[in-house]
Design a protein around this motif. Structure first.
Motif, PDB file in Angstrom:
ATOM      1  N   UNK A  36       0.778  -1.223   0.000  1.00 56.76           N
ATOM      2  CA  UNK A  36       0.000   0.000   0.000  1.00 56.76           C
ATOM      3  C   UNK A  36       0.813   1.278   0.000  1.00 56.76           C
ATOM      4  N   UNK A  37       2.108   1.184  -0.244  1.00 57.97           N
ATOM      5  CA  UNK A  37       2.969   2.366  -0.265  1.00 57.97           C
ATOM      6  C   UNK A  37       3.021   2.903  -1.693  1.00 57.97           C
ATOM      7  N   UNK A  38       2.777   4.199  -1.841  1.00 58.12           N
ATOM      8  CA  UNK A  38       2.880   4.843  -3.148  1.00 58.12           C
ATOM      9  C   UNK A  38       4.355   5.030  -3.476  1.00 58.12           C
ATOM     10  N   UNK A  39       4.764   4.612  -4.668  1.00 56.15           N
ATOM     11  CA  UNK A  39       6.170   4.660  -5.066  1.00 56.15           C
ATOM     12  C   UNK A  39       6.300   5.418  -6.374  1.00 56.15           C
ATOM     13  N   UNK A  40       7.218   6.370  -6.405  1.00 53.50           N
ATOM     14  CA  UNK A  40       7.524   7.101  -7.633  1.00 53.50           C
ATOM     15  C   UNK A  40       9.033   7.113  -7.815  1.00 53.50           C
ATOM     16  N   UNK A  41       9.508   6.614  -8.935  1.00 56.73           N
ATOM     17  CA  UNK A  41      10.933   6.676  -9.236  1.00 56.73           C
ATOM     18  C   UNK A  41      11.172   8.028  -9.899  1.00 56.73           C
ATOM     19  N   UNK A  42      11.786   8.941  -9.145  1.00 53.21           N
ATOM     20  CA  UNK A  42      11.990  10.304  -9.625  1.00 53.21           C
ATOM     21  C   UNK A  42      13.072  10.359 -10.694  1.00 53.21           C
ATOM     22  N   UNK A  43      14.135   9.595 -10.515  1.00 48.73           N
ATOM     23  CA  UNK A  43      15.202   9.544 -11.506  1.00 48.73           C
ATOM     24  C   UNK A  43      16.057   8.311 -11.258  1.00 48.73           C
ATOM     25  N   UNK A  44      16.723   7.875 -12.303  1.00 50.11           N
ATOM     26  CA  UNK A  44      17.652   6.754 -12.189  1.00 50.11           C
ATOM     27  C   UNK A  44      18.766   6.977 -13.205  1.00 50.11           C
ATOM     28  N   UNK A  45      19.984   6.709 -12.772  1.00 52.08           N
ATOM     29  CA  UNK A  45      21.110   6.895 -13.686  1.00 52.08           C
ATOM     30  C   UNK A  45      22.141   5.795 -13.482  1.00 52.08           C
ATOM     31  N   UNK A  46      22.738   5.380 -14.574  1.00 52.95           N
ATOM     32  CA  UNK A  46      23.792   4.371 -14.532  1.00 52.95           C
ATOM     33  C   UNK A  46      25.061   5.017 -13.998  1.00 52.95           C
ATOM     34  N   UNK A  47      25.708   4.344 -13.062  1.00 56.68           N
ATOM     35  CA  UNK A  47      26.983   4.804 -12.547  1.00 56.68           C
ATOM     36  C   UNK A  47      28.017   3.707 -12.735  1.00 56.68           C
ATOM     37  N   UNK A  48      29.253   4.015 -12.418  1.00 58.84           N
ATOM     38  CA  UNK A  48      30.343   3.065 -12.649  1.00 58.84           C
ATOM     39  C   UNK A  48      30.092   1.712 -11.987  1.00 58.84           C
ATOM     40  N   UNK A  49      29.619   1.729 -10.757  1.00 59.24           N
ATOM     41  CA  UNK A  49      29.451   0.484  -9.999  1.00 59.24           C
ATOM     42  C   UNK A  49      28.003   0.078  -9.805  1.00 59.24           C
ATOM     43  N   UNK A  50      27.093   0.618 -10.596  1.00 61.40           N
ATOM     44  CA  UNK A  50      25.695   0.242 -10.444  1.00 61.40           C
ATOM     45  C   UNK A  50      24.767   1.335 -10.921  1.00 61.40           C
ATOM     46  N   UNK A  51      23.611   1.410 -10.276  1.00 62.20           N
ATOM     47  CA  UNK A  51      22.591   2.383 -10.629  1.00 62.20           C
ATOM     48  C   UNK A  51      22.250   3.207  -9.401  1.00 62.20           C
TER      49      UNK A  51
END
Length: 64
Positions: A36-51
């Motif tokens: 029941x938790x509202x989730x919004x992915x505001x941004x995501x970016x690839x980095x050297x060791x992951x995301x």
């Protein structure tokens, strides 16, 4: 005691079968929505060791 990071990851994120083909971020988001938790992915970016992701969470009953 010997530590195996891949086994720890698999255990934490139920990383078996078809789950291996889904991102951890998507699986966590799905589990939160089920609770029941509202989730919004505001941004995501690839980095050297992951995301790196910025996620906004809102508990049930909280306003915008």
């Amino acid at each position: 005691m010997e530590v195996y990071p891949s086994l720890a990851f698999d255990s934490l994120f139920d990383n078996r079968g078809q789950q291996r083909n889904r991102s951890v971020l998507d699986r966590v988001k799905e589990q939160l929505i089920e609770r029941g938790v509202s989730v919004e992915i505001a941004s995501a970016e690839q980095q050297e060791n992951g995301v790196r992701a910025r996620v906004r969470l809102r508990e049930p009953g909280q306003g915008a």
